[in-house]
Design a protein around this motif. Sequence first.
Motif, short mmCIF file in Angstrom:
data_model
loop_
_atom_site.label_atom_id
_atom_site.label_comp_id
_atom_site.label_asym_id
_atom_site.label_seq_id
_atom_site.Cartn_x
_atom_site.Cartn_y
_atom_site.Cartn_z
N ALA A 401 0.87 -1.10 0.07
CA ALA A 401 -0.08 0.03 0.04
C ALA A 401 1.10 1.20 -0.21
N ALA A 402 0.33 2.13 -0.29
CA ALA A 402 1.04 3.76 -0.52
C ALA A 402 1.24 4.16 0.79
N PRO A 403 2.26 4.67 1.05
CA PRO A 403 2.63 5.61 2.21
C PRO A 403 1.20 6.28 2.58
N ALA A 404 1.17 6.66 4.02
CA ALA A 404 -0.04 7.30 4.51
C ALA A 404 0.30 8.72 3.89
N PRO A 405 -1.08 9.43 3.27
CA PRO A 405 -0.74 10.84 3.09
C PRO A 405 -0.31 11.90 4.10
N VAL A 449 -6.58 22.06 6.60
CA VAL A 449 -6.04 21.87 5.29
C VAL A 449 -5.47 20.63 5.19
N GLN A 450 -5.77 19.72 4.15
CA GLN A 450 -5.07 18.44 3.86
C GLN A 450 -4.18 18.51 2.43
N PRO A 451 -2.91 18.47 3.01
CA PRO A 451 -1.90 18.70 1.71
C PRO A 451 -2.01 17.48 0.51
N ARG A 456 4.67 16.46 0.19
CA ARG A 456 4.86 15.86 1.39
C ARG A 456 5.73 16.93 2.24
N ASP A 457 6.37 17.94 1.47
CA ASP A 457 7.02 19.04 2.17
C ASP A 457 6.20 19.97 2.89
#
Length: 801
Positions: A401-405, A449-451, A456-457
Amino acid sequence: MKFTLSWLRDHLETDADVAHVAEAMTNAGLEVEHVHDPSAKLAAFSVAKIVEAVQHPNADRLRVCQVDTEDGRLEIVCGAPNARAGLTTVYAPIGAYIPGTGITLEPRPVRGVVSHGMLCSAKELELSEESDGILELPGDLPVGARVAEVFGAEPVIDFEVTPNRPDWLGVAGIARDLAAAGLGRLKTPAVEAVPGRFPCPLAIRLDAPDACPMFAGRLIRGVKNGPSPEWLQKRLRAVGLRPISALVDVTNYLSLDRCRPLHVYDAAKLVGTTIVARQGQHAPHGDERLIALDGKTYDVGPQMCVIADADGERPIGLGGVMGGESTAVSDATTEVFVEAAWFDPIRTAETGRALGLFSDAQYRFARGVDPGFVVPGLELATRLILELCGGEPSEVVVAGAAPAPPTAFAFDPAYVHQLSGLSIGREGVIEILQRLGFEVAGHGAALVVQPPTWRRDVEGPADLVEEVARIAGFAALPSTPLPEVAPDPAGVLTLRQNRIRTARRAMAALGWQETVGWSFTSRRNAELFGGGDPALVLANPIASELDTMRPSALPGLIEACRRNADRGFPDCALFEIGPVFDGPKPADQRTVIAAVLAPHPPRSWAGEAGDPLFQLKGDLVALLETLEAPTGALQIVQGSTSSWWRPGRSARLQLGPRTVIAEFGQLHPRVLKAMGADERLFGFELFVEAIPEPKRKATKTRPAADLSPLMPLTRDFAFVTTADMAAGELVRAVQSADKTLIEAVRVFDVYAGPGVPEGAKSVAVEVVIQPRDKTLTEAEIEALSARIVAAAGKAGATLRG
């Protein structure tokens, strides 16, 4: 990162030309390095048609051509084997610069026939690496048409990508930021899934989820590989990539278009039915090896991510870096397995550095590509492969699975004005963030706010303020002057800063040369100079020989003297002003003025001019006087508690029993030998913070000189003292007899031998007497002399008879 204007317009609806695009990028924080316009080098070239081509009268391989050009019908000599009547080609007039050869055309005879121009090949125009003759263009092109327009040459923008913005490594990411900045409308199409026609016969297993958290793939059978279409080849060539084949070109194109590195395997060359992502393994005879696509063999380390087939036994690629030669696609490939994965950035970067292997994929994975675009990137690649090569896709298989957002956080839009001064309102802030892909929820000041997954920066409110400021334009930031502050009459520098400036000038005036060294040294040198505290060892040293905070500035100066001597300059007088560290806490840091003297004067019949140790001491005392230290109250204590000074040839300058102002003397031969330096070096270390503050307040101006108009006079005295009495004690005793009249006391002779009792010595001093108000009478001089003898007697010295 390079891209063309037409490529950008696939994602951004805009009428802006290349100059406006470059300006908007710079304003939005994308640092444009260069705009390369290939049409500029093709500006002189135009379409021409050969009317007649006959054999050159004086050369077998040359032909004399009559050519219709934009300048009329001209006679041009051509050596290309395909020069013939009716051919439409490229004409270069006299004076044109040929980029492929580096020459400028001039009218000159070729074997007796003057050529009035040149017919060009693709290689001569740098349109191709090789060519067999002059260019052959479609016959319907009009004479005089510009070659730059015929070949669609367009400007290429090259800009620097900062490490925290991997999304800029795709043209779609650049378009997103430019759309947010108002340059146009973002029109990147959504990715539609391609349904699979059959189950994928290959399975995926993750044996190293830390190295490869997510791996997706699918098989496409019945493909027909070959050259990619002209539009794709042209786009890749424009940014400096060589087209290889349709399958490979698709992966390179998506790496640049969407920052989604991919890899394709020839499925017929895979062994077994399972693709495994694992770490490198130790083979019986050393590390396993991989022959990569570049034809080189690499040793695979145990910390590297390896893609393997044969149930994980055979390495077929380095995850995130480069595939292997054993499973490379070719024109004969009919079944292909497409890989889309997310690899750990740190491990990928370390692999590239360890192997010296830096591919386009490694460059992107090492910065952290979008983990949310793994499967969409695979779907996009599938659609392009089906479009260009045909075939039938399997279902998508995904492992991991993809890393957590990135974590959502609270944000107050008013913080933008508070931090940057920009006044764009709450709605303006929200609009910019949403254009950049951020999800904004909440009301009033309580926004959440959700990037996006590709940012990820972004970790907190200050990052959002930066985003809003750069999109709004840094030019819009208000210019507010700082409030005026009245200057301090005593100056802005502290006492310590003033002393450092004064010391730097004083040492230079005394003939010393300043060095600027590291605040680090090797652990071995630190132990030689009283260091060795494990707390001072650096966790991430910049070099192996600079792994410890220095306990003394002397090691760096000694090594500087050694390097100078090794290069033929042994006579050195070097000093440095900087910090030393007794421990890891800020209170353990001290400022020192350190100096090392390597006396190697030219040879002379008169011999060496005095003991260098006393020369060093004289410069140290002069420096202390310049720094307004109480030199009259200093005590010279023979020897030093520091083991790097030579016993009997070193001393300390102290104020009282505890305050050490400076240490000086000859450096211990044992220490110098361990450092590979000359065994006769002298030095001192002066501790700036230990010098007491002068009683008067320091000012920028020096007090007026107190000069007497009367002539000074001298008197000599010889005193008998015990052999172990320091001459400095006698000097201080004599000076104390009359501090007003006695200006200086200098030792000019020390004698021990016949005429002097055993265990004693004779010390001769010169006393400089400076009258102040009037000329002294003989009686007054005799009275002063008596006081001098009496003061010396109190110190244990008797006048020698």
